[in-house]
Write a protein that holds these residues in place. Structure first.
Motif, PDB file in Angstrom:
ATOM      1  N   PHE A 142       0.912  -0.795   0.230  1.00 21.59           N
ATOM      2  CA  PHE A 142       0.266  -0.211   0.234  1.00 21.59           C
ATOM      3  C   PHE A 142       0.796   1.413   0.274  1.00 21.59           C
ATOM      4  N   GLU A 143       0.397   2.096  -0.957  1.00 20.53           N
ATOM      5  CA  GLU A 143       1.507   3.460  -0.843  1.00 20.53           C
ATOM      6  C   GLU A 143       1.556   4.735   0.845  1.00 20.53           C
ATOM      7  N   ASN A 144      -0.032   4.400   1.493  1.00 19.34           N
ATOM      8  CA  ASN A 144      -0.141   4.504   3.053  1.00 19.34           C
ATOM      9  C   ASN A 144       0.728   3.859   3.334  1.00 19.34           C
ATOM     10  N   HIS A 145       1.929   4.572   3.820  1.00 18.46           N
ATOM     11  CA  HIS A 145       2.361   3.426   5.290  1.00 18.46           C
ATOM     12  C   HIS A 145       1.618   2.650   6.419  1.00 18.46           C
ATOM     13  N   GLU A 146       1.233   4.221   6.779  1.00 21.08           N
ATOM     14  CA  GLU A 146       0.021   3.015   8.016  1.00 21.08           C
ATOM     15  C   GLU A 146      -0.959   2.022   8.046  1.00 21.08           C
ATOM     16  N   LEU A 147      -1.620   2.580   7.037  1.00 20.38           N
ATOM     17  CA  LEU A 147      -2.197   1.060   6.009  1.00 20.38           C
ATOM     18  C   LEU A 147      -1.392   0.085   5.985  1.00 20.38           C
ATOM     19  N   ASN A 148      -0.246  -0.326   5.481  1.00 20.35           N
ATOM     20  CA  ASN A 148       0.544  -0.798   5.056  1.00 20.35           C
ATOM     21  C   ASN A 148       1.275  -1.722   6.285  1.00 20.35           C
ATOM     22  N   GLU A 149       1.338  -0.921   7.360  1.00 22.02           N
ATOM     23  CA  GLU A 149       1.428  -1.758   8.888  1.00 22.02           C
ATOM     24  C   GLU A 149       0.668  -2.171   9.169  1.00 22.02           C
ATOM     25  N   GLN A 150      -0.326  -1.307   9.265  1.00 22.32           N
ATOM     26  CA  GLN A 150      -2.006  -2.263   9.870  1.00 22.32           C
ATOM     27  C   GLN A 150      -2.224  -3.938   9.189  1.00 22.32           C
TER      28      GLN A 150
END
Length: 64
Positions: free
Chosen positions: A25-33
């Motif tokens: 995911f481009e969004n780092h927070e979404l990627n980590e979640q």
């Protein structure tokens, strides 16, 4: 510490090694979640499994 990552390609740039993921995911927070949810699902799966029963037969009784 436990972690999980997406498959990636190793690249050399300016004398440094970097890894470019195939997906994510481009969004780092979404990627980590997303990664944390995978770890949570693995923990739930592992904790739901029973330990295999130990075989208490003697060598003569067991065919293997």
């Amino acid at each position: 510490k436990r972690w999980i990552s997406f498959p990636s390609n190793k690249i050399e740039k300016d004398g440094k090694t970097k890894y470019l993921p195939h997906c994510g995911f481009e969004n780092h927070e979404l990627n980590e979640q997303f990664k944390q949810e995978i770890i949570n699902a693995l923990d739930a799966y592992i904790s739901s499994k029973k330990e295999p029963e130990k075989n208490n037969c003697t060598e003569e009784e067991c065919p293997f």
